[in-house]
Structures are given as structure tokens and as C-alpha cells.
Design an enzyme around this catalytic site. Structure first.
Site, PDB file in Angstrom:
ATOM      1  N   ASP A 130       0.829  -1.202   0.000  1.00 44.73           N
ATOM      2  CA  ASP A 130       0.000   0.000   0.000  1.00 44.73           C
ATOM      3  C   ASP A 130       0.865   1.255   0.000  1.00 44.73           C
ATOM      4  O   ASP A 130       1.942   1.282   0.600  1.00 44.73           O
ATOM      5  CB  ASP A 130      -0.909  -0.014   1.237  1.00 44.73           C
ATOM      6  N   ASN A 154     -10.838  -3.179  -5.492  1.00 41.76           N
ATOM      7  CA  ASN A 154     -10.069  -2.248  -6.335  1.00 41.76           C
ATOM      8  C   ASN A 154     -10.742  -1.955  -7.683  1.00 41.76           C
ATOM      9  O   ASN A 154     -10.368  -0.998  -8.368  1.00 41.76           O
ATOM     10  CB  ASN A 154      -8.636  -2.746  -6.570  1.00 41.76           C
TER      11      ASN A 154
HETATM   12  C1  IPE Z   1      -1.381   0.013  -3.498  1.00 39.66           C
HETATM   13  O1  IPE Z   1      -1.188   1.387  -3.547  1.00 39.66           O
HETATM   14  C2  IPE Z   1      -1.564  -0.605  -4.880  1.00 39.66           C
HETATM   15  C3  IPE Z   1      -2.856  -1.251  -5.138  1.00 39.66           C
HETATM   16  C4  IPE Z   1      -3.854  -1.331  -4.311  1.00 39.66           C
HETATM   17  C5  IPE Z   1      -3.027  -1.853  -6.444  1.00 39.66           C
HETATM   18  P1  IPE Z   1      -2.418   2.363  -3.572  1.00 39.66           P
HETATM   19  O2  IPE Z   1      -2.792   2.577  -4.999  1.00 39.66           O
HETATM   20  O3  IPE Z   1      -3.498   1.878  -2.684  1.00 39.66           O
HETATM   21  O4  IPE Z   1      -1.791   3.699  -2.988  1.00 39.66           O
HETATM   22  P2  IPE Z   1      -2.495   4.776  -2.047  1.00 39.66           P
HETATM   23  O5  IPE Z   1      -3.107   4.053  -0.890  1.00 39.66           O
HETATM   24  O6  IPE Z   1      -3.521   5.473  -2.885  1.00 39.66           O
HETATM   25  O7  IPE Z   1      -1.377   5.690  -1.636  1.00 39.66           O
HETATM   26 MG    MG Z   2      -4.118   2.249  -0.754  1.00 38.32          MG
END
Ligand code: IPE
Ligand code: MG
Length: 221
Positions: free
Chosen positions: A2, A50
Site C-alpha cells: 500500500d 479495487n
Molecule cells: C497500493 O497502492 C496498490 C494497489 C492497491 C493496487 P495504492 O494505490 O493503494 O496507494 P495509495 O493508498 O492510494 O497511496
Molecule cells: Mg491504498
């Protein structure tokens, strides 16, 4: 894994650049884990939630995961890593991506130095739902449903419950990761954004783990 988006925002870059920068972190952590003899490593790459992200980011992540497999599977294979995927193979995952996943599974099937499970289109609740569906499909009577009956129907019955769960980026949440399996896992939350994560951060988390006293609901003797 994350913090990719925040890592990119801090640099005035699009979020996708944060995902791209996460590749080096992923490989360094895998190599560091190999170095210290970790046999089972599970990385949360894409959750069932996601899909709520903007379509452009979702599309990027699908293509990124596909190309990452093509770039990295040979070196992982040479290092003795068995690649597997935990999650739902539903219609939203592009066929191309499924094909690369299947090829990577097949290529690394015999490897045993480490099992690297990529949680992809994975949700802990979905995994439990899928296990319950299998119980029903198997006509298991209510009186025969116990923890073992459920565990054996999770995505990988042979995968041990994790000793340690690491979530980066300073968020203190589980976010639907391995809900059943982490009942007694130790949780560590390093204050590092995923693209900055390196094997040294993994080792710090392992040292923290080694300072914990696991009692599994019992008492210290
Ligand atoms: C993690 O980073 C990657 C995935 C979930 C694919 P994020 O995309 O969640 O990054 P933040 O939380 O917005 O900083
Ligand atoms: Mg994230």
C-alpha cells in the site's frame, strides 16, 4: 503493498507511476525473503474492491500485472519460486492477463524454494464465500462443518496460516486480506510507502515479529 498513489502524489506524478515504482520494491522484498529462507510469501496485488478505482487506473493495473509477469517470471523461476494466484477468475479479469497467470503457474509448478502467492482479484470474504459454496456443493451436513472443513476449501488448502502480516504506508487496516487465515497472525505496520519498501524493511518487520510472544489464546509458560 500500500501507498503507491501517495508516493506518486508526493512527486507530482500520476498514481500509475507509483504502481510502476512498486515493481522494484516487490522484487527486492521477494529476493530478501528468499535470502532469509521464507518459504511462503503472499502479496496483495489487487483486491475485489479495487474495481471501484477509475477505469484508467484499473486498466493500467491489469496491463501492469500482465507485463510484470512477463518481465519477471523467468528470474523468479530460476530462483526456485513457485508462483500461484489467489482470487476470483471472474469476467472482469482480461483474458490476456489470465493467460499470463496460467503460463506463470505452469512454468514454476515444480519449484519449492518459495511459494509466492499473488492475491489478485482477491477478497477475504469472497474466499470464505467460495469455501462455503464448496461445502454446499460437497453436500457436507451441518454437523460436519468445522474449521478444518472450511480451511480445506479455501483457495489453497496447503498454504499455512501466515505468521506475520506486513501492511505498508501507515494504514492500520486489514482491508479484506486473508481474513480466515490471519486469526493468530502477528501484524506489523511499517511507516513506509510501498515503492520505498526494501528487504531491510522486511528484516525490521521480522525482528519485530521475533520480539512478540505468541500465545494463541493460551498463557505463557
Ligand atoms: C497500493 O497502492 C496498490 C494497489 C492497491 C493496487 P495504492 O494505490 O493503494 O496507494 P495509495 O493508498 O492510494 O497511496
Ligand atoms: Mg491504498
Amino acid at each position: 503493498m500500500d501507498g503507491n498513489g501517495r508516493w506518486a502524489s508526493q512527486r507530482d506524478l500520476p498514481r500509475t507511476e507509483g504502481h510502476a515504482a512498486g515493481e522494484e520494491a516487490l522484487l527486492d522484498v521477494v529476493n530478501g525473503a528468499l535470502e532469509i529462507g521464507v518459504k511462503w510469501l503472499t502479496m496483495y496485488a489487487f483486491s475485489t474492491e479495487n474495481w471501484r478505482r477509475p477505469p484508467d487506473e484499473v486498466r493500467y493495473l491489469m496491463g501492469f500485472n500482465e507485463s510484470l509477469l512477463m518481465r519477471r517470471r523467468d528470474e523468479l523461476n530460476e530462483k526456485g519460486v513457485r508462483i500461484r494466484f489467489a482470487g476470483r477468475r471472474d469476467w472482469r479479469v482480461p483474458r490476456r492477463v489470465l493467460k499470463r497467470m496460467d503460463e506463470s503457474i505452469e512454468l514454476t509448478r515444480e519449484n519449492r524454494r518459495m511459494t509466492l502467492t499473488m492475491a489478485f482479484n482477491y477478497g477475504g470474504r469472497a474466499e470464505i464465500v467460495d469455501a462455503v459454496r464448496r461445502l454446499v456443493a460437497d453436500h457436507v451436513p451441518a454437523g460436519k462443518v468445522d474449521e478444518g472443513a472450511i480451511s480445506r476449501r479455501l483457495y489453497f488448502a496447503d498454504m499455512p496460516d501466515p505468521d506475520l502480516v506486513i501492511r505498508t504506508s501507515g494504514e492500520y487496516r486489514i482491508s479484506n486480506f486473508l481474513l480466515w487465515e490471519i486469526a493468530y497472525s502477528e501484524l506489523v505496520f511499517p511507516d513506509v510507502l510501498w515503492p520505498d519498501m526494501r528487504r531491510s524493511n522486511l528484516y525490521e518487520a521480522v525482528l519485530e515479529y521475533q520480539r512478540r510472544h505468541r500465545r494463541y489464546g493460551g498463557v505463557d509458560t
